[in-house]
Write an enzyme that holds these catalytic residues in place. Sequence first.
Site, PDB file in Angstrom:
ATOM      1  N   ASN A  37       0.824  -1.206   0.000  1.00 53.62           N
ATOM      2  CA  ASN A  37       0.000   0.000   0.000  1.00 53.62           C
ATOM      3  C   ASN A  37       0.860   1.258   0.000  1.00 53.62           C
ATOM      4  O   ASN A  37       1.995   1.252   0.475  1.00 53.62           O
ATOM      5  CB  ASN A  37      -0.926   0.003   1.216  1.00 53.62           C
ATOM      6  CG  ASN A  37      -1.844  -1.207   1.215  1.00 53.62           C
ATOM      7  OD1 ASN A  37      -2.107  -1.797   0.170  1.00 53.62           O
ATOM      8  ND2 ASN A  37      -2.327  -1.586   2.385  1.00 53.62           N
TER       9      ASN A  37
ATOM     10  N   HIS B  59       5.835  -0.451  -2.630  1.00 52.07           N
ATOM     11  CA  HIS B  59       5.472   0.377  -3.782  1.00 52.07           C
ATOM     12  C   HIS B  59       5.598   1.868  -3.496  1.00 52.07           C
ATOM     13  O   HIS B  59       5.053   2.692  -4.230  1.00 52.07           O
ATOM     14  CB  HIS B  59       4.048   0.045  -4.243  1.00 52.07           C
ATOM     15  CG  HIS B  59       3.902  -1.359  -4.729  1.00 52.07           C
ATOM     16  ND1 HIS B  59       2.727  -2.089  -4.587  1.00 52.07           N
ATOM     17  CD2 HIS B  59       4.796  -2.185  -5.333  1.00 52.07           C
ATOM     18  CE1 HIS B  59       2.912  -3.293  -5.101  1.00 52.07           C
ATOM     19  NE2 HIS B  59       4.148  -3.368  -5.560  1.00 52.07           N
TER      20      HIS B  59
ATOM     21  N   CYS C 133      16.132  14.825 -11.256  1.00 48.69           N
ATOM     22  CA  CYS C 133      17.285  14.967 -10.354  1.00 48.69           C
ATOM     23  C   CYS C 133      17.173  14.129  -9.092  1.00 48.69           C
ATOM     24  O   CYS C 133      18.133  14.031  -8.328  1.00 48.69           O
ATOM     25  CB  CYS C 133      17.516  16.430  -9.986  1.00 48.69           C
ATOM     26  SG  CYS C 133      16.325  17.106  -8.785  1.00 48.69           S
TER      27      CYS C 133
ATOM     28  N   GLY D 184     -12.024 -13.413  -0.229  1.00 48.86           N
ATOM     29  CA  GLY D 184     -11.956 -13.837  -1.617  1.00 48.86           C
ATOM     30  C   GLY D 184     -10.686 -14.610  -1.903  1.00 48.86           C
ATOM     31  O   GLY D 184      -9.747 -14.620  -1.098  1.00 48.86           O
TER      32      GLY D 184
END
Length: 314
Positions: free
Chosen positions: A144, A161, A172, A288
């Site tokens: 996250n 991430h 730069c 799920g």
Amino acid sequence: TKMSFALTFRSAKGRWIANPSQPCSKASIGLFVPASPPLDPEKVKELQRFITLSKRLLVMTGAGISTESGIPDYRSEKVGLYARTDRRPIQHGDFVRSAPIRQRYWARNFVGWPQFSSHQPNPAHWALSTWEKLGKLYWLVTQNVDALHTKAGSRRLTELHGCMDRVLCLDCGEQTPRGVLQERFQVLNPTWSAEAHGLAPDGDVFLSEEQVRSFQVPTCVQCGGRLKPDVVFFGDTVNPDKVDFVHKRVKEADSLLVVGSSLQVYSGYRFILTAWEKKLPIAILNIGPTRSDDLACLKLNSRCGELLPLIDPC
């Protein structure tokens, strides 16, 4: 399920104010959490045994841990962004190559930032922070970019991430806090106004092309270069040094718990493969199916914030 949420931005005596047409509530937060069966006491006991036996536990979290904080994800059945809209996340190559795409992204992000940055950790984030303080959690890896683990006090943390709290110059490498950039946006756009409907998982909102056209985007204060959130967009790759670092933490661990991730993205899935190759026991808490269900010794279909606080980390 369609989310009813709007933000209107307008200037007032040189200052910007947000007018949510519908304040964030438990009901609106629930829009982003997929349906799940009631807690199974036997499954809770199994997870408790898993945690009790773990001495060097590595936890990997995904978007499913933050949906209970009011941040939508992409893939959840019926309530994820893919299910609710035809919107798709921005691609790294498009952002780097196209000034109009950067302009659209930053206009949307500017409007969405006050709401996105105000989200707070939920009981699942606080539970993992407590596990760390008590010495149970060896390392935390999150996919996250919402900074909620940091807000909850987690320190043994790798943001795989990146994080939306930081902005990076593509030319730069200069880093600046996202809040500082928000002030620069306001100075450059004193009379710009926009109304947005819908919040995206990465902090932006949905605007029309007409609204975006007049939005002014600042450049790097050091070199005049292109600015980008310090996150890995779709189509980009995680820094190899960061990947190596996480692989080492996985190899040092004695067990791995996945929390709120379907593991569809390879950048996270590869560490599950490393754990499996090292014969580490793997448990998965996610509403799920996931890409690694067949590699897990335990799978739980429950809300992260409902289950994790029930576990005694001692």
